[in-house]
Design an enzyme around this catalytic site. Structure first.
Site, PDB file in Angstrom:
ATOM      1  N   ARG A   1       9.192 -10.895 -25.272  1.00 16.64           N
ATOM      2  CA  ARG A   1       8.017 -10.020 -25.356  1.00 16.64           C
ATOM      3  C   ARG A   1       7.289 -10.351 -26.662  1.00 16.64           C
ATOM      4  O   ARG A   1       7.912 -10.357 -27.725  1.00 16.64           O
ATOM      5  CB  ARG A   1       8.455  -8.554 -25.364  1.00 16.64           C
ATOM      6  CG  ARG A   1       7.297  -7.592 -25.629  1.00 16.64           C
ATOM      7  CD  ARG A   1       7.793  -6.202 -26.007  1.00 16.64           C
ATOM      8  NE  ARG A   1       8.589  -5.581 -24.976  1.00 16.64           N
ATOM      9  CZ  ARG A   1       9.450  -4.575 -25.202  1.00 16.64           C
ATOM     10  NH1 ARG A   1       9.624  -4.103 -26.412  1.00 16.64           N
ATOM     11  NH2 ARG A   1      10.141  -4.065 -24.217  1.00 16.64           N
TER      12      ARG A   1
ATOM     13  N   ARG B   1       2.587   5.269 -33.431  1.00 16.35           N
ATOM     14  CA  ARG B   1       1.403   5.321 -32.547  1.00 16.35           C
ATOM     15  C   ARG B   1       0.213   5.918 -33.292  1.00 16.35           C
ATOM     16  O   ARG B   1      -0.908   5.500 -33.115  1.00 16.35           O
ATOM     17  CB  ARG B   1       1.687   6.150 -31.273  1.00 16.35           C
ATOM     18  CG  ARG B   1       2.815   5.651 -30.412  1.00 16.35           C
ATOM     19  CD  ARG B   1       2.566   4.305 -29.749  1.00 16.35           C
ATOM     20  NE  ARG B   1       2.707   3.108 -30.547  1.00 16.35           N
ATOM     21  CZ  ARG B   1       3.850   2.503 -30.890  1.00 16.35           C
ATOM     22  NH1 ARG B   1       4.997   3.004 -30.504  1.00 16.35           N
ATOM     23  NH2 ARG B   1       3.862   1.398 -31.599  1.00 16.35           N
TER      24      ARG B   1
ATOM     25  N   ASP C   1      14.264  -4.408 -28.501  1.00 20.64           N
ATOM     26  CA  ASP C   1      13.035  -4.253 -29.288  1.00 20.64           C
ATOM     27  C   ASP C   1      13.204  -4.894 -30.665  1.00 20.64           C
ATOM     28  O   ASP C   1      14.318  -5.041 -31.148  1.00 20.64           O
ATOM     29  CB  ASP C   1      12.720  -2.764 -29.521  1.00 20.64           C
ATOM     30  CG  ASP C   1      12.349  -2.036 -28.230  1.00 20.64           C
ATOM     31  OD1 ASP C   1      12.209  -2.690 -27.186  1.00 20.64           O
ATOM     32  OD2 ASP C   1      12.212  -0.799 -28.289  1.00 20.64           O
TER      33      ASP C   1
END
Ligand code: FDA
Length: 290
Positions: A162, A272, A112
């Site tokens: 990604r 989030r 990530d």
């Protein structure tokens, strides 16, 4: 906060549960619906080498379980969980352990991308280890002004990449403050990653977004360029836009959902909430009612 039932329920919208088992059960359900999985053990910025080793151990166990259960799933991890703040060598040893285990199991390991304080070190370690561990995949963020250049470097080495928008608070000198610019940057990078030149070099792009417009763009570009459906994928997060899964799968799109698990959910959960003000308002309304 996790002692309040309301808060716990809300966290559970985005996090499969505290245990690996919780994430693997979700992965099995998604697999049954034709959706692939990526599993992440929540944690970041560990303070001791023991914690970093423990995080790597958890990933080894995860890879073993994915293999035993024959799940269509891969691992996704953060370098600060593997000890990047404690020094590159601590992190490297842990990443190599996980990458080697994944290589034996023929499973991808996504690295990530965290805040811009780590971009150089993350890409540098990725570039250094990838010749040995071809199963390592990396992430770039369209909100960073530098990313177009980083993508060119990744295309040169035929990386598995990604593309996401980016989830950290960044200074305007480093990242586009306006969402329209972030989306425009995403479009340009998407086009570049799906170009004939990039694909010929072995690039495998994964478009990590819930933005229907951008997912549509990826599909259009792939169609226009004659890119086979198995040469790219769309990725989403657990708990967000599940309503799109069936349509995308019916349209032949390869779809992967990232499933987080573990007790250290605070940073992930806050990101989030922050990326969608409606979540924050809903969350606090629910808390006030309890
Ligand atoms: P955008 O924010 O424009 O949202 C598009 C639509 O998606 C919204 O209109 C809404 O419907 C829905 N949506 C998005 N976020 C929501 C939320 N929190 N709650 C409810 N609905 C929501 N970032 C990073 O910095 N480093 C990384 O390594 C990764 N890795 C990663 C993997 C995967 C698989 C995904 C999908 C995302 C990431 N991200 C990430 C996070 C990413 O950078 C970004 O913050 C989120 O994906 C939200 O941006 P969208 O592209 O979805 O667009």
């Amino acid at each position: 906060m996790d002692r309040l039932p309301t808060a716990r329920r809300f966290v559970r919208r985005f996090v499969a549960g505290p245990a690996l088992e919780d994430a693997l059960a979700v992965a099995a359900r998604l697999n049954a619906d034709g959706v692939d999985a990526a599993v992440t053990h929540l944690g970041e910025n560990v303070a001791t080498a023991e914690e970093a080793t423990g995080a790597a151990d958890a990933y080894l166990k995860m890879l073993d379980e994915i293999g035993h259960r024959r799940l269509r799933a891969v691992a996704s991890l953060k370098l600060t969980h593997l000890g990047l703040d404690l020094g590159e060598s601590v992190c490297r040893v842990n990443l190599e352990r996980v990458a080697a285990h994944g290589l034996t199991a023929r499973t991808l390991v996504w690295v990530d991308m965290e805040s811009s304080a780590y971009t150089d070190r993350t890409l540098e370690l990725y570039r250094r280890l990838r010749p040995t561990y071809g199963n390592l995949a990396c992430v770039v963020q369209s909100y960073l002004r530098r990313t177009a250049q980083d993508v060119e470097g990744l295309i040169e080495i035929g990386a598995t990449v990604r593309l996401c928008k980016g989830a950290y608070r960044e200074a305007p000198q480093l990242a586009f403050p306006d969402k329209r610019d972030v989306d425009l940057s995403y479009t340009r990078l998407l086009d570049r990653l799906l170009s004939a030149d990039a694909l010929a070099r072995g690039v495998y792009p994964a478009f990590a977004t819930h933005d229907e417009h951008l997912i549509g763009r990826a599909r259009e570009q792939a169609r226009a360029g004659g890119v086979a459906a198995d040469r790219y994928e769309v990725q989403m997060l657990y708990g967000i836009r599940h309503d799109l899964h069936a349509t995308l799968r019916a349209g032949g799109v390869q779809l992967r959902v990232l499933i987080p698990y573990g007790d250290d959910w605070y940073g992930y959960f806050m990101r989030r909430l922050a990326e969608r003000p409606a979540n924050l308002a809903f969350f606090f309304r629910q808390l006030l009612r309890t």
